[in-house]
Structures are given as C-alpha cells and as structure tokens.
Motif scaffolding. Structure first.
Motif, mmCIF file in Angstrom:
data_model
loop_
_atom_site.group_PDB
_atom_site.id
_atom_site.type_symbol
_atom_site.label_atom_id
_atom_site.label_comp_id
_atom_site.label_asym_id
_atom_site.label_seq_id
_atom_site.Cartn_x
_atom_site.Cartn_y
_atom_site.Cartn_z
ATOM 1 N N ALA A 76 -24.621 14.541 -7.553
ATOM 2 C CA ALA A 76 -25.613 15.457 -6.997
ATOM 3 C C ALA A 76 -25.354 16.845 -7.566
ATOM 4 O O ALA A 76 -24.296 17.435 -7.345
ATOM 5 C CB ALA A 76 -25.512 15.488 -5.485
ATOM 6 N N CYS A 77 -26.306 17.329 -8.311
ATOM 7 C CA CYS A 77 -26.177 18.675 -8.878
ATOM 8 C C CYS A 77 -26.543 19.704 -7.802
ATOM 9 O O CYS A 77 -27.384 19.443 -6.946
ATOM 10 C CB CYS A 77 -27.112 18.809 -10.067
ATOM 11 S SG CYS A 77 -27.034 20.421 -10.848
ATOM 12 N N PRO A 78 -25.893 20.883 -7.834
ATOM 13 C CA PRO A 78 -26.286 21.942 -6.883
ATOM 14 C C PRO A 78 -27.784 22.262 -6.943
ATOM 15 O O PRO A 78 -28.354 22.742 -5.959
ATOM 16 C CB PRO A 78 -25.452 23.145 -7.346
ATOM 17 C CG PRO A 78 -24.275 22.556 -8.045
ATOM 18 C CD PRO A 78 -24.759 21.277 -8.669
ATOM 19 N N CYS A 79 -28.438 21.989 -8.058
ATOM 20 C CA CYS A 79 -29.878 22.269 -8.172
ATOM 21 C C CYS A 79 -30.715 21.276 -7.377
ATOM 22 O O CYS A 79 -31.928 21.425 -7.265
ATOM 23 C CB CYS A 79 -30.324 22.279 -9.632
ATOM 24 S SG CYS A 79 -30.624 20.652 -10.347
ATOM 25 N N GLY A 80 -30.078 20.223 -6.863
ATOM 26 C CA GLY A 80 -30.823 19.255 -6.061
ATOM 27 C C GLY A 80 -31.050 17.929 -6.765
ATOM 28 O O GLY A 80 -31.395 16.930 -6.135
ATOM 29 N N LYS A 81 -30.843 17.913 -8.069
ATOM 30 C CA LYS A 81 -31.066 16.698 -8.843
ATOM 31 C C LYS A 81 -29.962 15.674 -8.571
ATOM 32 O O LYS A 81 -28.785 16.014 -8.510
ATOM 33 C CB LYS A 81 -31.090 17.064 -10.335
ATOM 34 C CG LYS A 81 -31.222 15.889 -11.272
ATOM 35 C CD LYS A 81 -32.658 15.448 -11.386
ATOM 36 C CE LYS A 81 -32.764 14.256 -12.329
ATOM 37 N NZ LYS A 81 -34.088 13.617 -12.242
ATOM 38 N N LYS A 82 -30.379 14.420 -8.370
ATOM 39 C CA LYS A 82 -29.406 13.329 -8.220
ATOM 40 C C LYS A 82 -29.560 12.370 -9.382
ATOM 41 O O LYS A 82 -30.667 12.033 -9.760
ATOM 42 C CB LYS A 82 -29.633 12.623 -6.898
ATOM 43 C CG LYS A 82 -29.216 13.506 -5.760
ATOM 44 C CD LYS A 82 -29.833 13.138 -4.444
ATOM 45 C CE LYS A 82 -29.422 14.144 -3.386
ATOM 46 N NZ LYS A 82 -30.299 15.349 -3.413
ATOM 47 N N GLU A 89 -23.193 16.070 -16.957
ATOM 48 C CA GLU A 89 -24.167 17.135 -17.138
ATOM 49 C C GLU A 89 -25.458 16.767 -16.423
ATOM 50 O O GLU A 89 -26.000 15.673 -16.603
ATOM 51 C CB GLU A 89 -24.439 17.323 -18.632
ATOM 52 C CG GLU A 89 -25.230 18.579 -18.932
ATOM 53 C CD GLU A 89 -25.594 18.685 -20.410
ATOM 54 O OE1 GLU A 89 -24.807 19.248 -21.185
ATOM 55 O OE2 GLU A 89 -26.653 18.159 -20.781
ATOM 56 N N CYS A 90 -25.950 17.683 -15.633
ATOM 57 C CA CYS A 90 -27.202 17.450 -14.909
ATOM 58 C C CYS A 90 -28.353 17.359 -15.912
ATOM 59 O O CYS A 90 -28.517 18.247 -16.748
ATOM 60 C CB CYS A 90 -27.458 18.590 -13.930
ATOM 61 S SG CYS A 90 -29.106 18.549 -13.202
ATOM 62 N N PRO A 91 -29.143 16.283 -15.819
ATOM 63 C CA PRO A 91 -30.253 16.142 -16.762
ATOM 64 C C PRO A 91 -31.364 17.168 -16.536
ATOM 65 O O PRO A 91 -32.172 17.416 -17.429
ATOM 66 C CB PRO A 91 -30.767 14.718 -16.512
ATOM 67 C CG PRO A 91 -30.249 14.341 -15.169
ATOM 68 C CD PRO A 91 -29.003 15.139 -14.923
ATOM 69 N N ALA A 92 -31.371 17.790 -15.354
ATOM 70 C CA ALA A 92 -32.434 18.760 -15.063
ATOM 71 C C ALA A 92 -32.063 20.170 -15.521
ATOM 72 O O ALA A 92 -32.862 20.859 -16.142
ATOM 73 C CB ALA A 92 -32.751 18.755 -13.575
ATOM 74 N N CYS A 93 -30.816 20.598 -15.209
ATOM 75 C CA CYS A 93 -30.486 22.003 -15.490
ATOM 76 C C CYS A 93 -29.248 22.170 -16.376
ATOM 77 O O CYS A 93 -28.815 23.281 -16.651
ATOM 78 C CB CYS A 93 -30.292 22.764 -14.181
ATOM 79 S SG CYS A 93 -28.773 22.324 -13.324
ATOM 80 N N GLN A 94 -28.678 21.046 -16.818
ATOM 81 C CA GLN A 94 -27.538 21.064 -17.754
ATOM 82 C C GLN A 94 -26.245 21.647 -17.184
ATOM 83 O O GLN A 94 -25.304 21.909 -17.923
ATOM 84 C CB GLN A 94 -27.889 21.789 -19.070
ATOM 85 C CG GLN A 94 -28.690 20.933 -20.055
ATOM 86 C CD GLN A 94 -30.128 20.742 -19.628
ATOM 87 O OE1 GLN A 94 -30.813 21.705 -19.309
ATOM 88 N NE2 GLN A 94 -30.597 19.513 -19.577
HETATM 89 ZN ZN LIG Z 1 -29.000 20.503 -11.952
#
Ligand SMILES: [Zn+2]
Length: 161
Positions: A78-84, A39-44
């Motif tokens: 790497a999340c599609p939102c840009g967060k790594k 799970e992306c910590p920025a956008c879940q």
């Molecule tokens: Zn994300």
C-alpha cells in the motif's frame, strides 16, 4: 521468519518454502517471497508497507508423477498515495495460473508430444491450454525463422486432434 526452510526449488529461486504437504494425489508447496521495497506504479514512490496477503494457487511441474500446486502467499503493498498493488515475482506472470517453469516445460513438450490431448494429460491441463501454448510458440517461431517447417508442424497437429 525464523523457522523458514531455506530449501530452493528449481524454477523457484527467490521463494521461501514455508510448508510442504503431501496430499492424496498431489503435493502442496506453500511459498512466499521476502518483503522488499517496491515502486508504486502510480507515483513511483518506494514503499515496503504491506496492505494484505492473498493465497494464490499456481500449478507447477510434477514431482515424481505427482501434481504440484504452489500456494503462494501473495503480498500486496500500500503506497502512501493510496495505490495498492501486488508484489512482483519472477516465477509467475500476472494473471497466469501456472509457473513460468511449467509453461516452458509445456512449450518443449508440445513440440515433441504426440498430440494436444496426450500432452494435456501429461501436464494435467486442458487441450485448449496446450493448443494456445503451441499457437503462441509457433507464432514466435514463424516470426523468428520465417520459413516452412513450423507451419508443417501445425498441420500435423491439426490432423491429430
Ligand atoms: Zn503511490
């Protein structure tokens, strides 16, 4: 993927061992963990997209008096939102250079050990690391039981080092 060892090492349940090397005074264990949705910590959002890998060297418990280092191939997603972000694993905490198992063993030993210097030698680490571990443990002990013995133990250690 096909040729991985299924060997499991105590305290390292989830890892795949890819290689074990005996070096002069130590054993190098190369490990990685299976890729799985994180799970992306920025956008879940859940993602399995790998960004890169980094080798992280982590100290582990001795084997037959030999030092053991894990060479952990740490995956970053790497999340599609840009967060790594790095994958989460159960054998080492963030920013730690020793495994959880190692820390637990040190925690047990530091209570029984002769002094910080001796325990540090046993664990191939610095007396400062041992002391910090001890402080951490005694702080939680004091909080738990709220009585005298742990405090006495601290004084004994101080006298010793
Ligand atoms: Zn994300």
């Amino acid at each position: 993927m096909q040729q991985k060892s299924i060997m499991k090492i105590p305290g390292l349940k989830e890892v795949n061992v890819t290689k074990i090397e005996e070096r002069e005074d130590m054993v190098a264990i190369h490990v990685e963990v299976p890729r799985k949705p994180h799970e992306c910590p920025a956008c879940q959002t859940m993602t399995t997209r790998v960004h890169d890998y980094r080798i992280q060297k982590i100290q582990h418990l001795k084997w037959f008096e030999r030092k053991v280092a894990l060479f952990y191939r740490k995956r970053r997603y790497a999340c599609p939102c840009g967060k790594k972000f790095a994958e989460t694993v159960s054998f080492v905490k963030k920013y730690q250079r020793q495994t959880i198992e190692w820390n637990q063993a040190l925690g047990m030993r530091v209570i029984e050990g002769k002094n910080f210097t001796d325990t540090a030698k046993q664990f191939h680490t610095s007396p400062t690391t041992v002391m910090r571990r001890f402080d951490h443990l005694s702080a939680s002990l004091v909080k738990e039981v709220d009585q005298l013995p742990p405090v006495i133990a601290i004084d004994e250690y101080k006298a010793d080092t």
